[in-house]
Design a protein around this motif. Sequence first.
Motif, PDB file in Angstrom:
ATOM      1  N   LEU A 166     -22.248  28.886 129.879  1.00 37.46           N
ATOM      2  CA  LEU A 166     -21.114  28.349 129.126  1.00 37.46           C
ATOM      3  C   LEU A 166     -21.161  28.780 127.663  1.00 37.46           C
ATOM      4  CD1 LEU A 166     -20.971  24.676 130.464  1.00 37.46           C
ATOM      5  CD2 LEU A 166     -19.498  26.586 131.115  1.00 37.46           C
ATOM      6  N   HIS A 167     -22.320  29.219 127.202  1.00 36.60           N
ATOM      7  CA  HIS A 167     -22.484  29.561 125.796  1.00 36.60           C
ATOM      8  C   HIS A 167     -22.107  31.011 125.562  1.00 36.60           C
ATOM      9  CE1 HIS A 167     -24.496  25.761 124.738  1.00 36.60           C
ATOM     10  NE2 HIS A 167     -24.843  25.794 126.016  1.00 36.60           N
ATOM     11  N   ALA A 168     -21.307  31.221 124.531  1.00 34.27           N
ATOM     12  CA  ALA A 168     -20.708  32.537 124.305  1.00 34.27           C
ATOM     13  C   ALA A 168     -21.758  33.625 124.135  1.00 34.27           C
ATOM     14  CB  ALA A 168     -19.806  32.487 123.070  1.00 34.27           C
ATOM     15  N   GLY A 169     -22.877  33.314 123.487  1.00 38.21           N
ATOM     16  CA  GLY A 169     -23.873  34.343 123.231  1.00 38.21           C
ATOM     17  C   GLY A 169     -24.735  34.687 124.426  1.00 38.21           C
ATOM     18  N   PHE A 170     -24.790  33.812 125.411  1.00 37.57           N
ATOM     19  CA  PHE A 170     -25.655  34.028 126.574  1.00 37.57           C
ATOM     20  C   PHE A 170     -24.936  34.909 127.584  1.00 37.57           C
ATOM     21  CE2 PHE A 170     -27.494  32.960 130.693  1.00 37.57           C
ATOM     22  CZ  PHE A 170     -28.852  33.009 130.420  1.00 37.57           C
ATOM     23  N   GLN A 171     -25.578  36.017 127.934  1.00 36.49           N
ATOM     24  CA  GLN A 171     -24.989  36.955 128.888  1.00 36.49           C
ATOM     25  C   GLN A 171     -25.563  36.645 130.263  1.00 36.49           C
ATOM     26  OE1 GLN A 171     -25.463  40.902 127.353  1.00 36.49           O
ATOM     27  NE2 GLN A 171     -24.626  40.357 125.357  1.00 36.49           N
ATOM     28  N   LYS A 172     -24.721  36.084 131.100  1.00 38.16           N
ATOM     29  CA  LYS A 172     -25.155  35.394 132.313  1.00 38.16           C
ATOM     30  C   LYS A 172     -26.217  36.135 133.119  1.00 38.16           C
ATOM     31  CE  LYS A 172     -23.104  33.232 136.394  1.00 38.16           C
ATOM     32  NZ  LYS A 172     -21.852  32.904 137.083  1.00 38.16           N
ATOM     33  N   VAL A 173     -25.927  37.352 133.567  1.00 37.34           N
ATOM     34  CA  VAL A 173     -26.871  38.093 134.396  1.00 37.34           C
ATOM     35  C   VAL A 173     -27.951  38.740 133.538  1.00 37.34           C
ATOM     36  CG1 VAL A 173     -27.126  40.002 136.022  1.00 37.34           C
ATOM     37  CG2 VAL A 173     -25.147  38.476 136.192  1.00 37.34           C
ATOM     38  N   ARG A 174     -27.526  39.433 132.476  1.00 39.70           N
ATOM     39  CA  ARG A 174     -28.459  40.211 131.660  1.00 39.70           C
ATOM     40  C   ARG A 174     -29.512  39.328 131.014  1.00 39.70           C
ATOM     41  NH1 ARG A 174     -25.049  43.234 127.651  1.00 39.70           N
ATOM     42  NH2 ARG A 174     -24.233  44.083 129.595  1.00 39.70           N
ATOM     43  N   SER A 175     -29.086  38.229 130.377  1.00 41.99           N
ATOM     44  CA  SER A 175     -30.038  37.352 129.694  1.00 41.99           C
ATOM     45  C   SER A 175     -30.958  36.665 130.690  1.00 41.99           C
ATOM     46  CB  SER A 175     -29.285  36.307 128.859  1.00 41.99           C
ATOM     47  OG  SER A 175     -28.496  36.919 127.864  1.00 41.99           O
ATOM     48  N   THR A 176     -30.414  36.267 131.830  1.00 41.88           N
ATOM     49  CA  THR A 176     -31.232  35.593 132.834  1.00 41.88           C
ATOM     50  C   THR A 176     -32.309  36.526 133.383  1.00 41.88           C
ATOM     51  OG1 THR A 176     -29.338  34.219 133.451  1.00 41.88           O
ATOM     52  CG2 THR A 176     -31.174  34.282 134.983  1.00 41.88           C
ATOM     53  N   ILE A 177     -31.962  37.768 133.622  1.00 41.46           N
ATOM     54  CA  ILE A 177     -32.945  38.730 134.140  1.00 41.46           C
ATOM     55  C   ILE A 177     -34.096  38.872 133.158  1.00 41.46           C
ATOM     56  CG2 ILE A 177     -33.330  41.167 134.641  1.00 41.46           C
ATOM     57  CD1 ILE A 177     -30.612  41.248 135.974  1.00 41.46           C
ATOM     58  N   ARG A 178     -33.789  38.954 131.871  1.00 40.27           N
ATOM     59  CA  ARG A 178     -34.848  39.091 130.885  1.00 40.27           C
ATOM     60  C   ARG A 178     -35.797  37.883 130.924  1.00 40.27           C
ATOM     61  NH1 ARG A 178     -30.848  41.559 127.032  1.00 40.27           N
ATOM     62  NH2 ARG A 178     -31.456  43.755 126.833  1.00 40.27           N
ATOM     63  N   VAL A 179     -35.224  36.672 130.954  1.00 42.65           N
ATOM     64  CA  VAL A 179     -36.054  35.465 130.967  1.00 42.65           C
ATOM     65  C   VAL A 179     -36.883  35.410 132.245  1.00 42.65           C
ATOM     66  CG1 VAL A 179     -36.003  32.948 131.036  1.00 42.65           C
ATOM     67  CG2 VAL A 179     -34.471  34.174 129.491  1.00 42.65           C
ATOM     68  N   PHE A 180     -36.250  35.661 133.380  1.00 46.00           N
ATOM     69  CA  PHE A 180     -36.939  35.519 134.653  1.00 46.00           C
ATOM     70  C   PHE A 180     -37.947  36.643 134.888  1.00 46.00           C
ATOM     71  CE2 PHE A 180     -33.714  32.664 137.065  1.00 46.00           C
ATOM     72  CZ  PHE A 180     -33.788  31.755 136.022  1.00 46.00           C
ATOM     73  N   ALA A 181     -37.680  37.839 134.395  1.00 43.44           N
ATOM     74  CA  ALA A 181     -38.634  38.938 134.537  1.00 43.44           C
ATOM     75  C   ALA A 181     -39.924  38.612 133.782  1.00 43.44           C
ATOM     76  CB  ALA A 181     -38.034  40.236 134.034  1.00 43.44           C
ATOM     77  N   ALA A 182     -39.780  38.141 132.549  1.00 44.07           N
ATOM     78  CA  ALA A 182     -40.953  37.775 131.763  1.00 44.07           C
ATOM     79  C   ALA A 182     -41.705  36.616 132.405  1.00 44.07           C
ATOM     80  CB  ALA A 182     -40.535  37.414 130.334  1.00 44.07           C
ATOM     81  N   THR A 183     -40.959  35.660 132.960  1.00 48.12           N
ATOM     82  CA  THR A 183     -41.579  34.489 133.581  1.00 48.12           C
ATOM     83  C   THR A 183     -42.372  34.869 134.823  1.00 48.12           C
ATOM     84  OG1 THR A 183     -39.883  32.984 132.733  1.00 48.12           O
ATOM     85  CG2 THR A 183     -41.082  32.287 134.696  1.00 48.12           C
ATOM     86  N   THR A 184     -41.759  35.617 135.740  1.00 50.27           N
ATOM     87  CA  THR A 184     -42.452  35.965 136.984  1.00 50.27           C
ATOM     88  C   THR A 184     -43.681  36.830 136.708  1.00 50.27           C
ATOM     89  OG1 THR A 184     -40.860  37.788 137.244  1.00 50.27           O
ATOM     90  CG2 THR A 184     -40.436  35.756 138.461  1.00 50.27           C
ATOM     91  N   PHE A 185     -43.586  37.755 135.752  1.00 42.92           N
ATOM     92  CA  PHE A 185     -44.747  38.589 135.435  1.00 42.92           C
ATOM     93  C   PHE A 185     -45.891  37.718 134.899  1.00 42.92           C
ATOM     94  CE2 PHE A 185     -47.367  41.048 132.517  1.00 42.92           C
ATOM     95  CZ  PHE A 185     -47.731  42.121 133.319  1.00 42.92           C
ATOM     96  N   ALA A 186     -45.557  36.784 133.982  1.00 46.34           N
ATOM     97  CA  ALA A 186     -46.590  35.926 133.407  1.00 46.34           C
ATOM     98  C   ALA A 186     -47.237  35.039 134.467  1.00 46.34           C
ATOM     99  CB  ALA A 186     -45.990  35.074 132.288  1.00 46.34           C
ATOM    100  N   LEU A 187     -46.459  34.510 135.386  1.00 49.45           N
ATOM    101  CA  LEU A 187     -47.010  33.639 136.424  1.00 49.45           C
ATOM    102  C   LEU A 187     -47.861  34.413 137.417  1.00 49.45           C
ATOM    103  CD1 LEU A 187     -43.978  31.235 137.085  1.00 49.45           C
ATOM    104  CD2 LEU A 187     -46.072  30.766 135.791  1.00 49.45           C
ATOM    105  N   ILE A 188     -47.466  35.632 137.737  1.00 56.88           N
ATOM    106  CA  ILE A 188     -48.282  36.450 138.638  1.00 56.88           C
ATOM    107  C   ILE A 188     -49.613  36.791 137.980  1.00 56.88           C
ATOM    108  CG2 ILE A 188     -48.435  38.743 139.695  1.00 56.88           C
ATOM    109  CD1 ILE A 188     -45.509  38.495 140.449  1.00 56.88           C
ATOM    110  N   GLU A 189     -49.594  37.024 136.677  1.00 57.70           N
ATOM    111  CA  GLU A 189     -50.846  37.251 135.959  1.00 57.70           C
ATOM    112  C   GLU A 189     -51.743  36.024 136.044  1.00 57.70           C
ATOM    113  OE1 GLU A 189     -52.051  40.154 134.120  1.00 57.70           O
ATOM    114  OE2 GLU A 189     -50.641  40.827 135.683  1.00 57.70           O
TER     115      GLU A 189
END
Length: 1021
Positions: A385-408
């Motif tokens: 809903l927030h204008a600055g948040f890019q639904k797919v692109r921003s989510t991929i960045r957050v989730f990519a960093a999260t999954t990599f950190a958790l796998i580590e």
Amino acid sequence: MQSTPSSSPMVPSIASTSSTRPWWKEMALRDEVVASAGRIDDVQMSLHDAVFGRADGSTVAYHKAAYYGEITHPAGSLVALLAQIAARLGASGSVRAQAVWRLDQAMGGGKSHGLIGLWHLAHNTAELAGTDLGQRVFEEARRIVGSDQLADDLYHPVCVVLDCDNAAPNEQIDGPARSLGERFLWRLFDKDYKAWKAYKGHTANKAQLARALTGIGRPVLILVDEIMDYLRWASNQDERHVLDDMAFLRALLDTVNDVANCALVVVMIASDKDNIAVNKLGEKCRAELEDLLLRNGEATTVTSGGDFAGIIRRRLFEDDPSGSAIDATTEMFSDHMSGSWHEKVFAKLNAGVTGLTDTDFAEQVARCYPFHPDLLELAQSEWSLHAGFQKVRSTIRVFAATTFALIERARNDEWVPALIGVGDLPLSNRAVRDSLLDSGLVADLRTQSSLREVALKEITDPDHHTRGTARSLDSRREAEGIQVGNPQAAERMATALFVYSLCPRPGGRRGATEPELHAAAFVGAQAYGYGESEVVMQRLFGNDGLVAYDQTPGTGGNNPRRYHFETRKTLTMLHRAERQAVSDTDRDQTVAEFAFDQATSGPFGQVIDVRAESSPTAPVTTTDLRDLLEAAGIDRHRKTRLVILDSRWFSLLNGDDSATSKAIESALGLGDNPLAVGWASSAVFACVNTQLRRHARGIATEYLAWSRVVSLDAVKADKDMTSKARKNQKDAENRLTKAVKGAYQHVVFLSEDSIKGQTPRRIRLQKDNQSALDGSTVWAALTETAKAFGDSEFDAKVLIFNLRDEDIGRPLAEIRDSFWNTPAFPLLPRGESELRKAIYQAVADDKLELVNDDGRVVVAKTPADVNLATTTIRIRKPGHVEPAQDLVVVPDLFGKPPASARLELQATGLHAGVRGEADGTVVSQTPRAGTRVPAGETVSLEAAMAHPTEERQAVITTITSLRDDPELRDHMAALLREVSNAVDSNLASHLNLSLQISADTESINKIRNAADQACVDVNVV
């Protein structure tokens, strides 16, 4: 399965659970995620880089169609678009599929990704066809044109790419071309200078463009990316230059539609969703281009809400999880959601986060795995809903960093959740923390900096993993030996609070409730119960716990106490954040409510609000609008009505307004599916203008934002901020009132002419001080069209002028009703009193006479003597002579012996007979005593001697709402009782009944049973 929560339950690591294979072993991260340590560079795909390569000469991975197919989820909307283009290009002479398409989707929604897929479709056809995406595309394309009509290679199309986000000409790519039209031709002819020179002077000539497109001898696909970037650049260069470009675009859009095997796809975000800054010329170009695309093309998207989870999983992981792993994980959750957890946590959660139920929990986990459905829902339905948040692109960045950190973590034998939820974004990892804060959820750099400090001090320090308030609390629990099965409960709870505090949530809510925080720390293990979770929360918000948080006291019911991390912000920053959090639903509802509140009746007898319970969730249809009009009960007898249409559902002009037009037509008793109305002529509809509604909605967002800023505790505590915020709120309220009034420009009413007959007629109010919400303004506009009389305009002369030949001789009641139910009669500002006075004056001036059924003149000494409700007194012109007839008066024979009655009839010149037959004569006349009949008629002796009765017929027509008008409900009940009494008393001879009623199920069942007993058909829906 036990009752499922409506927010994010979490489970412990599955590392110690031998029966369940964990997600990090089920699914492997893609190489580029691993190689970048979770910081993906190419999340934002570039059409330019895919087609022409990077500036340093290197190529991107998605330049290969096979790789593109691997990482691309075959979303239904993307497959449908590619299939339409394939059908247009690959079927000989095809013009059946849509030629011009507009990708209108918010930033980060996948538009460039879709364009690259289209480029592969045309440029790397065979390679794309070998992917699962390509297989679905070609299968759908063959369904469109026929399997034997589609060429496997699509006849080797030419793909012309205009990457307008690279606005200035590039000599290596564009050669000598400078204007947009010249650059198009240079790329179309693949740098053939001779062909380019022959056409470069004709870029605005449709015929020449058609020759250029067909002269290639192959299908042509044209991709135009970010056209507004180019128009912004061009409009600042040279006005003639940009006007030439617009002429080219106009000619191209018209031409593509007419050329077989030619298609064009352009990326252009709608103006109300695009914050790009352009000058006045650029705004004019944008408006013209929007009109051109509306006329020539069809808008579409390449992703939808149902594709979100699939897109994320496909982009991050190389393979899909097994069904057994998903089932085992689901079972771990559901086995521990009952008891105190359900009663004190999950049952108290609002359905705004996931709204999961028993029946869809497993399905949601399968869709979102390895992420918890609540985390996906938070990103999809709140963050987006927030204008600055890019639904797919921003989510991929957050989730990519999260999954990599958790796998580590898993590789280091540390605790990892079975599903990644709101509390499991590891803020100890800089990539995760930075991707969250840089995602666009946080409005400004100062707030980002403050939140980094909050995360470091209150949760965990990336450089010193034992530091941070929440991490320290967990360490203390570990030392006490009470961390079994959930060693990071406090950190997960605090992380969830941090994530929920990043930005305002829908409805102006802030932060998280206690049940939401408990749910974030939940694990599917017996060792961690609700009691343990309460202890964690008490410590987290206790004296030795978090410091930088605030809370909003609850008010009971659906407004529980809420916690949130607080950073000091300026008034402007607060307003910006609240503005981004205003949902479309809240904004649109505010505009609608302001309209209803501002409506005034003026000369109209009544204002009727056609008000829906909520905003539409899908494209509005004529049926939807017709149902709203029917439910509003707009048909009222002998009352002029100004009908205010809900701006969320109804609008006219600036787009396809056919649904609104047809629905109003239906409410006027016209069209293919008219409503059953009897008084349509006196209903006038006020409707909002589509474009001006957009303007009002923008101001409504400002008003709501300032209203929410005023209510913030941080503002209330500062007198200066409070004063400024309230002033801004009042200013926004005044501007919104003016904008809403101005947006209601359209008036629609029932008209009649000698050629078209009855037809809807529109008036558009365009002066600054005019609004269709103002009954006086609307009435004045109606007088200019002769639909209504102005104040003091209606008198005896005007009455005589408006009466038609067929009106002479009609009863007063029918004459009266004509001014409300007949379009040929204008509306009266003062209603019946004005008509009564005009009739009286016409009689006094000897222009009309009032006569009864016997033709005798009725004297009216005052206007009050003109009884407009009577059906026995009619009007006629003075000097009217009744046809000569030998009439006699039927004597009163009630109670007299038959012989005496027969003699008395004969004495008056009438013949007596028996009903049905008398001396072979069928008797039809049964006149009552005192009436005149021709002499010599045969009348029924039996009827003449009977008790004098009179049978008449009543026709009842109404469509009305009973919900909010108790007095009307009582009157309607009395009406139905009188109908029942007539039937019960054997006083009714015939009944023609058509009744539609909306009531509760029990009442409907009783009505259906009664109908069955009476052998009456009833249809219950």
